[in-house]
Scaffold this active site. Structure first.
Site, PDB file in Angstrom:
ATOM      1  N   ARG A   1       1.058  -1.122   0.156  1.00 52.13           N
ATOM      2  CA  ARG A   1       0.103  -0.338   0.173  1.00 52.13           C
ATOM      3  C   ARG A   1       0.915   1.413   0.152  1.00 52.13           C
ATOM      4  NH1 ARG A   1      -4.719  -0.473   4.552  1.00 52.13           N
ATOM      5  NH2 ARG A   1      -3.345  -0.702   5.255  1.00 52.13           N
TER       6      ARG A   1
ATOM      7  N   LYS B   1      -0.536 -18.639   5.839  1.00 54.85           N
ATOM      8  CA  LYS B   1      -1.373 -19.339   6.831  1.00 54.85           C
ATOM      9  C   LYS B   1      -2.783 -17.575   7.658  1.00 54.85           C
ATOM     10  CE  LYS B   1       0.110 -19.452  11.199  1.00 54.85           C
ATOM     11  NZ  LYS B   1       1.028 -19.910  12.542  1.00 54.85           N
TER      12      LYS B   1
ATOM     13  N   LYS C   1      10.503 -27.330   7.015  1.00 52.36           N
ATOM     14  CA  LYS C   1      11.879 -27.833   7.631  1.00 52.36           C
ATOM     15  C   LYS C   1      12.758 -28.967   7.159  1.00 52.36           C
ATOM     16  CE  LYS C   1      10.346 -25.633  11.924  1.00 52.36           C
ATOM     17  NZ  LYS C   1      11.875 -24.658  12.015  1.00 52.36           N
TER      18      LYS C   1
ATOM     19  N   GLU D   1       6.870 -22.643  22.401  1.00 52.50           N
ATOM     20  CA  GLU D   1       7.655 -21.417  22.342  1.00 52.50           C
ATOM     21  C   GLU D   1       8.066 -19.831  23.832  1.00 52.50           C
ATOM     22  OE1 GLU D   1       5.463 -18.950  18.634  1.00 52.50           O
ATOM     23  OE2 GLU D   1       4.248 -20.016  20.025  1.00 52.50           O
TER      24      GLU D   1
ATOM     25  N   HIS E   1       0.133 -26.764  11.721  1.00 50.94           N
ATOM     26  CA  HIS E   1       1.670 -27.421  11.728  1.00 50.94           C
ATOM     27  C   HIS E   1       0.886 -28.720  12.438  1.00 50.94           C
ATOM     28  CE1 HIS E   1       2.347 -23.256  10.830  1.00 50.94           C
ATOM     29  NE2 HIS E   1       1.759 -22.832  11.742  1.00 50.94           N
TER      30      HIS E   1
ATOM     31  N   LYS F   1       2.474 -21.247  24.054  1.00 51.67           N
ATOM     32  CA  LYS F   1       3.806 -20.085  24.431  1.00 51.67           C
ATOM     33  C   LYS F   1       3.624 -19.455  25.826  1.00 51.67           C
ATOM     34  CE  LYS F   1       1.163 -17.236  20.088  1.00 51.67           C
ATOM     35  NZ  LYS F   1       2.762 -17.558  19.875  1.00 51.67           N
TER      36      LYS F   1
HETATM   37  P1  NAD Z   1       2.120  -6.721   7.950  1.00 46.76           P
HETATM   38  O1  NAD Z   1       0.592  -5.933   8.615  1.00 46.76           O
HETATM   39  O2  NAD Z   1       2.828  -6.945   8.733  1.00 46.76           O
HETATM   40  O3  NAD Z   1       2.041  -6.284   6.417  1.00 46.76           O
HETATM   41  C1  NAD Z   1       0.926  -6.280   5.657  1.00 46.76           C
HETATM   42  C2  NAD Z   1       1.335  -5.621   4.303  1.00 46.76           C
HETATM   43  O4  NAD Z   1       0.246  -5.466   3.401  1.00 46.76           O
HETATM   44  C3  NAD Z   1       2.482  -4.417   4.414  1.00 46.76           C
HETATM   45  O5  NAD Z   1       3.133  -4.934   3.396  1.00 46.76           O
HETATM   46  C4  NAD Z   1       0.486  -4.119   3.575  1.00 46.76           C
HETATM   47  O6  NAD Z   1       1.413  -2.348   3.083  1.00 46.76           O
HETATM   48  C5  NAD Z   1      -0.099  -4.816   2.965  1.00 46.76           C
HETATM   49  N1  NAD Z   1      -1.349  -4.156   2.712  1.00 46.76           N
HETATM   50  C6  NAD Z   1      -2.457  -4.639   3.819  1.00 46.76           C
HETATM   51  N2  NAD Z   1      -2.966  -3.662   2.852  1.00 46.76           N
HETATM   52  C7  NAD Z   1      -3.294  -3.844   2.045  1.00 46.76           C
HETATM   53  C8  NAD Z   1      -4.065  -2.763   0.857  1.00 46.76           C
HETATM   54  N3  NAD Z   1      -5.576  -3.256   0.992  1.00 46.76           N
HETATM   55  N4  NAD Z   1      -3.708  -2.300  -0.702  1.00 46.76           N
HETATM   56  C9  NAD Z   1      -2.372  -3.397  -0.463  1.00 46.76           C
HETATM   57  N5  NAD Z   1      -1.180  -4.343  -0.181  1.00 46.76           N
HETATM   58  C10 NAD Z   1      -2.083  -3.524   1.562  1.00 46.76           C
HETATM   59  O7  NAD Z   1       1.312  -8.900   7.788  1.00 46.76           O
HETATM   60  P2  NAD Z   1       2.327  -9.138   7.988  1.00 46.76           P
HETATM   61  O8  NAD Z   1       2.798 -10.454   9.307  1.00 46.76           O
HETATM   62  O9  NAD Z   1       3.878  -9.437   7.242  1.00 46.76           O
HETATM   63  O10 NAD Z   1       1.724 -10.806   7.505  1.00 46.76           O
HETATM   64  C11 NAD Z   1       1.350 -11.126   5.896  1.00 46.76           C
HETATM   65  C12 NAD Z   1       0.402 -11.976   5.708  1.00 46.76           C
HETATM   66  O11 NAD Z   1       1.683 -13.359   6.625  1.00 46.76           O
HETATM   67  C13 NAD Z   1      -0.820 -12.492   7.301  1.00 46.76           C
HETATM   68  O12 NAD Z   1      -1.704 -13.537   6.851  1.00 46.76           O
HETATM   69  C14 NAD Z   1      -0.046 -13.554   8.019  1.00 46.76           C
HETATM   70  O13 NAD Z   1      -1.076 -13.877   8.928  1.00 46.76           O
HETATM   71  C15 NAD Z   1       0.480 -14.432   7.273  1.00 46.76           C
HETATM   72  N6  NAD Z   1       1.605 -14.940   8.423  1.00 46.76           N
HETATM   73  C16 NAD Z   1       2.803 -13.869   8.892  1.00 46.76           C
HETATM   74  C17 NAD Z   1       4.012 -14.173   9.937  1.00 46.76           C
HETATM   75  C18 NAD Z   1       4.855 -13.719  10.426  1.00 46.76           C
HETATM   76  O14 NAD Z   1       5.805 -13.846  10.934  1.00 46.76           O
HETATM   77  N7  NAD Z   1       4.790 -12.324  10.127  1.00 46.76           N
HETATM   78  C19 NAD Z   1       3.900 -15.694   9.461  1.00 46.76           C
HETATM   79  C20 NAD Z   1       3.122 -16.411   9.106  1.00 46.76           C
HETATM   80  C21 NAD Z   1       2.024 -15.975   8.925  1.00 46.76           C
END
Ligand code: NAD
Length: 487
Positions: free
Chosen positions: A51, A149, A183, A217, A241, A336
């Site tokens: 975004r 996920k 893994k 964790e 998982h 956790k």
């Molecule tokens: P985050 O909130 O850090 O990032 C979200 C991203 O989405 C940002 O780049 C934002 O700009 C973009 N975004 C939001 N709304 C938007 C829109 N309308 N148009 C375009 N882009 C948009 O989230 P995250 O932690 O990076 O997680 C992303 C996905 O991965 C989620 O589904 C989360 O459940 C999954 N996930 C994350 C982790 C982790 O370790 N962070 C682990 C497993 C799964």
């Protein structure tokens, strides 16, 4: 041992959510490591799409910082980071609107490279992204999407999501990622099971007493409190998982190591899981860390919900109703703020039918342990004579498996689950990704358990911070004359 790196074909990977936490911590550093090894070809491109308004140059700077912070300190030749950053572009995009889509379309037009789109955004945007990829002509037959996920929060939402994605992409184009399957040791589990004559004949209820899977964790919910409180350990960890790990242990040998053969066998396991009796489940919520409640508050304070009945700990006994596993319990445990950060699968074999050494010598069991973290590896506990004088006393020692040394080799160790799985996406190999019917079957098993808690108004038991969970989890094992392994 030197690992063999086979370069993948040239590709363009678009990371929707390219400025987010997951992209910065895992995806960009992982791609950089693959670039360093030569696996990511120099023509490949990585396109951040999110975004925020920023230029490609600004995004490259953000990527460089992420790689420095989360890259694991991998040394690359001078100039490699600059060469990698050269391959990075950025497009500001609105997943729900039209902004940026024509720019992305132009960038992706007619390159002849493999196209992969990583949906690293909130699941509520998955449908919008898929729909726009199609309407802007980017959903060709060879394009792949990677979805993160959580995949739904119950059977109905998972089914809806599957149906939405299926409008725009075939199942062979959809990569539902579960990083546990990426893994090294999880794949080694399959190699050990199906590459040796030694284990498979014993891999059943006749010889296996029980199986334990623990994913523990030490951290609490941290900044994810709002999300976590709507989810809990069952939805966040068990449905995906732990269930995937259970499937790999319990499945029948697939005819071939190919995506559908493996996933067909996993699906059969999920469908054979029996409903879980309420008294075979222990749910817990962690208490504050004594003396540090401000920084390490109790679960309810951390999530800002004083009446929360969401579990941060879960222990359960499951049964698989088939010929191989009837009567052998699978104990699952995750939580956790536990005493140690550790993930381990243990296959605990039965006692020998009779001890020729008498009871004084002690009775020991063989245990095959597959450790996923912190140090990946596999050990087999065998019983030997305690060295020295004093008669026959038995002790357990880990059998030295030489591949354990191979696993600790630098080149192998630095292949993180995400980077391995992204390379599988480019290769078009879905073996380590969940199929739509698998995810739905897992929810179909999980839903009645969660509904039961809600119907009975069950509240999780409190447990001490940095402990092994509520005492009831220990009691559950004691009733079965077993104990959780120290992991
Ligand atoms: P985050 O909130 O850090 O990032 C979200 C991203 O989405 C940002 O780049 C934002 O700009 C973009 N975004 C939001 N709304 C938007 C829109 N309308 N148009 C375009 N882009 C948009 O989230 P995250 O932690 O990076 O997680 C992303 C996905 O991965 C989620 O589904 C989360 O459940 C999954 N996930 C994350 C982790 C982790 O370790 N962070 C682990 C497993 C799964």
């Amino acid at each position: 041992m030197v690992s063999r790196v086979i370069p993948v074909d040239p590709f363009d990977l678009v990371i929707f959510g390219g400025t987010g936490d997951l992209a910065r911590r895992k995806i960009l550093p992982g791609l950089f490591r693959r670039f360093c090894t030569g696996q990511m070809p120099s023509e490949a491109r990585v396109i951040g799409a999110a975004r925020s308004e920023m230029s490609s140059h600004e995004y490259q700077q953000m990527a460089a910082e992420a790689i420095r912070e989360f890259g694991g300190g991998r040394e690359c030749e001078d100039g490699t980071l600059d060469a990698f950053l050269e391959r990075i572009r950025y497009v500001a995009i609105d997943a729900r609107g039209t902004g940026g889509w024509e720019d992305l379309q132009k960038l992706m037009a007619g390159t002849g490279r493999i196209e992969a789109y990583y949906f690293s955004v909130a699941p509520s945007l998955f449908g919008d992204l898929a729909e726009r990829l199609q309407s802007y002509g980017m959903a060709d037959d060879d394009a792949r999407i990677v979805v993160e996920k959580p995949f739904g929060r119950d059977l109905a939402t998972a089914r809806e999501l599957n149906n939405t994605l299926a409008k725009y992409f075939d199942e062979h184009q959809i990569y539902r990622i579960d990083h546990y399957l990426g893994k090294e040791t999880v794949q080694n589990l399959m190699a050990v099971r199906f590459g040796n004559m030694l284990f498979e004949p014993l891999w059943n209820s006749q010889f296996v007493d029980h199986i334990q899977i623990t994913v523990a964790e030490t951290v609490g919910v941290g900044g994810r409190g709002e999300y976590y409180d709507k989810s809990g350990a069952m939805r966040d960890m068990v449905q995906n998982h732990l269930m995937q790990l259970l499937c790999l242990i319990a499945m029948e040998p697939p005819a071939r190591f190919d995506p559908d053969a493996v996933r067909d066998e996993k699906l059969k396991v999920i469908r054979a899981l029996e409903p879980v009796e309420p008294h075979h489940i222990v749910r817990g919520q962690y208490e504050a860390e004594p003396g540090d409640a401000e920084n390490q508050p109790d679960y309810r304070t951390a999530v800002g919900n004083p009446r929360s009945s969401t579990e941060s700990f879960l222990a359960m006994k499951c049964h698989i109703a088939n010929w191989r596993w009837a009567g052998t319990p699978f104990y699952l445990r995750t939580g956790k703020r536990m005493s140690r950060r550790s993930s381990e699968i243990s296959i605990v074999f039965k006692d020998t039918p009779h001890s020729i050494f008498g009871d004084e010598a002690g009775r020991h069991r063989n245990v095959l342990s597959i450790r996923l973290q912190p140090d990946e590896g596999i050990t087999l506990g065998v019983t030997i004579k305690e060295p020295g004088p004093g008669g026959m006393r038995l002790i357990d020692v880990p059998l030295d498996m030489t591949f354990a040394d191979a696993l600790s080799h630098d080149d192998v160790e630095t292949v993180d689950a995400y980077e391995r799985l992204i390379m599988d996406v480019i290769r078009g190999n879905q073996t380590l990704f969940m199929r739509g019917d698998e995810v739905e079957a897992a929810w179909a098993w999980t839903d009645p358990i969660i509904e039961g808690w809600q119907a009975r108004g069950e509240v999780p038991k409190p447990y001490d911070s940095h402990s092994d969970g509520p005492d009831a989890a220990e009691q559950m094992m004691k009733r079965d004359h077993r104990a959780w392994r120290k992991v």
